[in-house]
Scaffold this active site. Structure first.
Site, short mmCIF file in Angstrom:
data_model
loop_
_atom_site.label_atom_id
_atom_site.label_comp_id
_atom_site.label_asym_id
_atom_site.label_seq_id
_atom_site.Cartn_x
_atom_site.Cartn_y
_atom_site.Cartn_z
N ILE A 1 0.85 -1.20 0.00
CA ILE A 1 0.00 0.00 0.00
C ILE A 1 0.88 1.25 0.00
O ILE A 1 0.57 2.25 -0.66
CB ILE A 1 -0.98 0.00 1.20
CG1 ILE A 1 -1.73 -1.33 1.25
CG2 ILE A 1 -1.97 1.16 1.10
CD1 ILE A 1 -2.54 -1.55 2.52
N ASP B 1 12.22 2.69 4.93
CA ASP B 1 11.83 1.28 4.87
C ASP B 1 13.04 0.46 5.30
O ASP B 1 14.18 0.84 4.98
CB ASP B 1 11.40 0.91 3.44
CG ASP B 1 10.45 -0.28 3.39
OD1 ASP B 1 9.31 -0.11 2.92
OD2 ASP B 1 10.85 -1.37 3.83
N ASN C 1 10.24 -6.67 4.53
CA ASN C 1 9.18 -7.36 3.79
C ASN C 1 8.95 -6.65 2.45
O ASN C 1 7.84 -6.56 1.96
CB ASN C 1 7.90 -7.38 4.64
CG ASN C 1 6.86 -8.34 4.10
OD1 ASN C 1 7.19 -9.26 3.35
ND2 ASN C 1 5.61 -8.12 4.44
N PHE D 1 3.06 3.50 7.37
CA PHE D 1 2.64 2.15 6.99
C PHE D 1 3.48 1.07 7.66
O PHE D 1 3.01 -0.04 7.85
CB PHE D 1 2.80 1.93 5.47
CG PHE D 1 1.88 2.74 4.61
CD1 PHE D 1 0.57 2.36 4.43
CD2 PHE D 1 2.34 3.87 3.95
CE1 PHE D 1 -0.27 3.09 3.63
CE2 PHE D 1 1.50 4.61 3.14
CZ PHE D 1 0.18 4.22 2.98
N SER E 1 -6.86 -0.93 10.63
CA SER E 1 -7.51 -2.05 9.96
C SER E 1 -8.93 -2.23 10.49
O SER E 1 -9.20 -1.97 11.66
CB SER E 1 -6.70 -3.31 10.23
OG SER E 1 -7.42 -4.45 9.87
N TYR F 1 -1.42 -9.03 16.44
CA TYR F 1 -1.42 -8.09 15.31
C TYR F 1 -2.60 -7.12 15.43
O TYR F 1 -2.44 -5.91 15.37
CB TYR F 1 -1.49 -8.85 13.97
CG TYR F 1 -1.98 -7.96 12.85
CD1 TYR F 1 -1.15 -6.99 12.29
CD2 TYR F 1 -3.31 -8.03 12.40
CE1 TYR F 1 -1.63 -6.13 11.31
CE2 TYR F 1 -3.79 -7.18 11.43
CZ TYR F 1 -2.95 -6.23 10.89
OH TYR F 1 -3.43 -5.37 9.94
N LYS G 1 -3.00 -2.74 16.24
CA LYS G 1 -3.75 -1.70 15.52
C LYS G 1 -4.65 -0.94 16.50
O LYS G 1 -4.74 0.28 16.46
CB LYS G 1 -4.58 -2.31 14.38
CG LYS G 1 -3.72 -2.86 13.25
CD LYS G 1 -2.84 -1.78 12.62
CE LYS G 1 -1.84 -2.31 11.62
NZ LYS G 1 -0.81 -1.34 11.23
N ARG H 1 -16.21 -10.28 2.62
CA ARG H 1 -15.28 -9.19 2.90
C ARG H 1 -15.50 -8.06 1.90
O ARG H 1 -16.14 -8.25 0.86
CB ARG H 1 -13.81 -9.67 2.74
CG ARG H 1 -13.38 -10.72 3.73
CD ARG H 1 -13.22 -10.18 5.14
NE ARG H 1 -12.73 -11.20 6.06
CZ ARG H 1 -13.50 -12.10 6.68
NH1 ARG H 1 -14.80 -12.12 6.47
NH2 ARG H 1 -12.97 -12.99 7.49
N ASP I 1 -11.49 -16.23 11.87
CA ASP I 1 -12.17 -15.51 10.78
C ASP I 1 -13.55 -15.01 11.23
O ASP I 1 -14.29 -15.77 11.86
CB ASP I 1 -12.37 -16.42 9.56
CG ASP I 1 -11.21 -16.33 8.58
OD1 ASP I 1 -10.46 -15.35 8.63
OD2 ASP I 1 -11.07 -17.27 7.76
C1 UD1 Z 1 -6.66 -10.77 7.30
C2 UD1 Z 1 -6.50 -10.71 8.77
C3 UD1 Z 1 -6.74 -9.29 9.23
C4 UD1 Z 1 -5.74 -8.36 8.56
C5 UD1 Z 1 -5.77 -8.53 7.06
C6 UD1 Z 1 -4.55 -7.84 6.51
C7 UD1 Z 1 -7.09 -12.92 9.65
C8 UD1 Z 1 -8.12 -13.71 10.39
N1 UD1 Z 1 -7.41 -11.64 9.42
O1 UD1 Z 1 -7.99 -10.35 6.96
O2 UD1 Z 1 -6.60 -9.19 10.62
O3 UD1 Z 1 -6.03 -7.04 8.87
O4 UD1 Z 1 -5.70 -9.92 6.69
O5 UD1 Z 1 -4.40 -8.05 5.17
O6 UD1 Z 1 -6.05 -13.42 9.30
N2 UD1 Z 1 -9.48 -17.20 2.55
C9 UD1 Z 1 -9.58 -18.49 2.04
N3 UD1 Z 1 -8.45 -19.12 1.64
C10 UD1 Z 1 -7.20 -18.56 1.74
C11 UD1 Z 1 -7.11 -17.25 2.26
C12 UD1 Z 1 -8.25 -16.61 2.66
O7 UD1 Z 1 -10.69 -19.03 1.96
O8 UD1 Z 1 -6.22 -19.21 1.38
C13 UD1 Z 1 -10.69 -16.49 2.95
C14 UD1 Z 1 -10.72 -16.14 4.43
O9 UD1 Z 1 -11.30 -17.12 5.20
C15 UD1 Z 1 -11.55 -14.84 4.40
C16 UD1 Z 1 -11.23 -14.22 3.05
O10 UD1 Z 1 -10.72 -15.27 2.25
O11 UD1 Z 1 -12.90 -15.15 4.45
C17 UD1 Z 1 -10.22 -13.10 3.12
O12 UD1 Z 1 -9.09 -13.56 3.82
P1 UD1 Z 1 -7.76 -12.68 3.98
O13 UD1 Z 1 -7.31 -12.22 2.65
O14 UD1 Z 1 -6.81 -13.46 4.80
O15 UD1 Z 1 -8.27 -11.38 4.74
P2 UD1 Z 1 -8.99 -11.23 6.17
O16 UD1 Z 1 -9.14 -12.52 6.85
O17 UD1 Z 1 -10.22 -10.44 5.95
#
Ligand code: UD1
Length: 338
Positions: free
Chosen positions: A12, A31, A35, A81, A125, A150, A154, A232, A299
């Site tokens: 970002i 930076d 990462n 960031f 976040s 984490y 925030k 999401r 989740d």
């Molecule tokens: C995640 C973090 C959140 C953080 C954000 C930063 C968790 C629980 N939450 O958010 O705290 O601020 O990243 O980027 O880790 N999914 C799958 N398969 C995968 C990956 C994800 O099904 O391999 C699903 C997850 O269950 C979720 C959605 O995709 O429903 C989004 O997942 P992700 O991209 O990891 O974001 P968050 O969980 O919303």
């Protein structure tokens, strides 16, 4: 006007540097490349035609942070960031997260407190809301106990900024609570560069699409949503970057109503995991190999933004659709694997 962007080589951060330069700001990036890569500087320069200033500094080194602000006394705003963001890793190594995300924030705020005026934008976040009771989520929704160190960094970060603003004349700050950033710059010069196996959905999908991963695991299809998968709010990274410039300008122009403000940054539209997969299939013309597995611990079922405050007060609105953002993510993935 000189702006410090910490973590400006990250996903970002780099997109925000581009938007700042496009608006005529002079950018200094800090930076530590923990990462990210110095190569991102070239990507930014290819887009904007201007190389940002770069200082490779680890913000945990307090004396280096002090020396930086002595060297650059004309910094008028800071967009912060730089932070660690892997939820799982934070559970394993809480102190690393508290040191990286909280210690460094304190050092920065200490330096800013020494100045007569300073403007500070903080990467927060939607994780601070946990599973909100009501959708869409507005800024007045209660902050829930964090699910991970984490997430806690925030929440604590926001509190530290709020408490500091309350007693520091001239310090103005905005915390931006991002929903789910995705995509890459349309130029193809910068984008997301996850190290190792991606934890987030979109890079995992594009890496599967390109053949780097065999199969995507969908974490649960028995949630109380229409298709059973989690919802999401996926927001295009360039839209998100623009919001940072808008927030900074709000502070620089003294338009803020309070010296500490909070905004949600999302599209306002929720998409399920399956809808994201279908978006990928539409824009790539490929079938994605995926299987349904157990839920991932921690989740939330659903999280999408109420965008009213960002629209009306900040004057910002996400413009790109999920398919457009996905197309950019897919083009980027193909480019970096070519
Ligand atoms: C995640 C973090 C959140 C953080 C954000 C930063 C968790 C629980 N939450 O958010 O705290 O601020 O990243 O980027 O880790 N999914 C799958 N398969 C995968 C990956 C994800 O099904 O391999 C699903 C997850 O269950 C979720 C959605 O995709 O429903 C989004 O997942 P992700 O991209 O990891 O974001 P968050 O969980 O919303």
């Amino acid at each position: 006007m000189k702006i410090l962007v910490t973590g400006g080589l990250g996903f970002i951060g780099s997109h925000t540097v581009v938007e700042l330069q496009d608006k005529g700001f002079e950018v200094v990036i800090i930076d530590d490349c923990s990462n990210s890569s110095e190569k991102v500087l070239e990507g930014i320069t290819s887009i904007t035609g201007k190389m940002p200033l770069f200082e490779k500094i680890d913000l945990k080194e307090k004396s280096k942070v002090e020396a930086f602000f002595k060297k650059y006394q004309d910094i008028e705003g800071v967009i912060h960031f730089a932070a660690s963001k892997a939820v799982g890793e934070s559970v394993e190594k809480p102190l690393l997260y508290y040191e990286n995300n909280i210690g460094t924030l304190v050092y920065l705020l200490k330096e800013l407190s020494k100045k007569n005026t300073s403007n500070f934008i903080f990467s927060s976040s939607c994780t601070v809301y946990g599973q909100a009771d009501k959708m869409p989520i507005s800024e007045t929704a209660p902050v829930k106990p964090a699910e991970s160190p984490y997430g806690n960094t925030k929440q604590m970060g926001e509190e530290i900024i709020r408490d500091t603003c309350a007693v520091t004349q001239g310090l103005n700050a905005i915390a931006l609570r991002y929903f789910n950033p995705m995509g890459a710059h349309p130029s193809g010069h910068i984008g997301e560069l996850p190290i190792g196996v991606p934890q987030n959905l979109v890079p995992f999908i594009t890496q599967t699409g390109v053949g780097l991963r065999e199969q995507l695991s969908v974490f649960g299809d028995d949630y109380p949503t229409e298709d059973g998968t989690c919802i999401r709010d996926y927001i295009y990274v360039v839209d998100l970057a623009k919001a940072h410039v808008q927030a900074l300008q709000r502070l620089l122009e003294g338009k803020n109503e309070e010296n500490y403000e909070v905004f949600n940054l999302g599209t306002g539209k929720g998409s399920s995991v399956l809808e994201v997969i279908h978006s990928f299939e539409r824009v790539s013309g490929k079938k994605l190999n995926y299987k349904i597995v157990d839920r991932r611990p921690g989740d939330v079922v659903s999280a999408y933004a109420d965008t009213k405050k960002a629209n009306e007060v900040l004057g910002w609105k996400a413009e790109y659709t999920l398919d457009e953002a996905m197309k950019s993510a897919w083009e980027w993935e193909q480019k970096i694997r070519a």
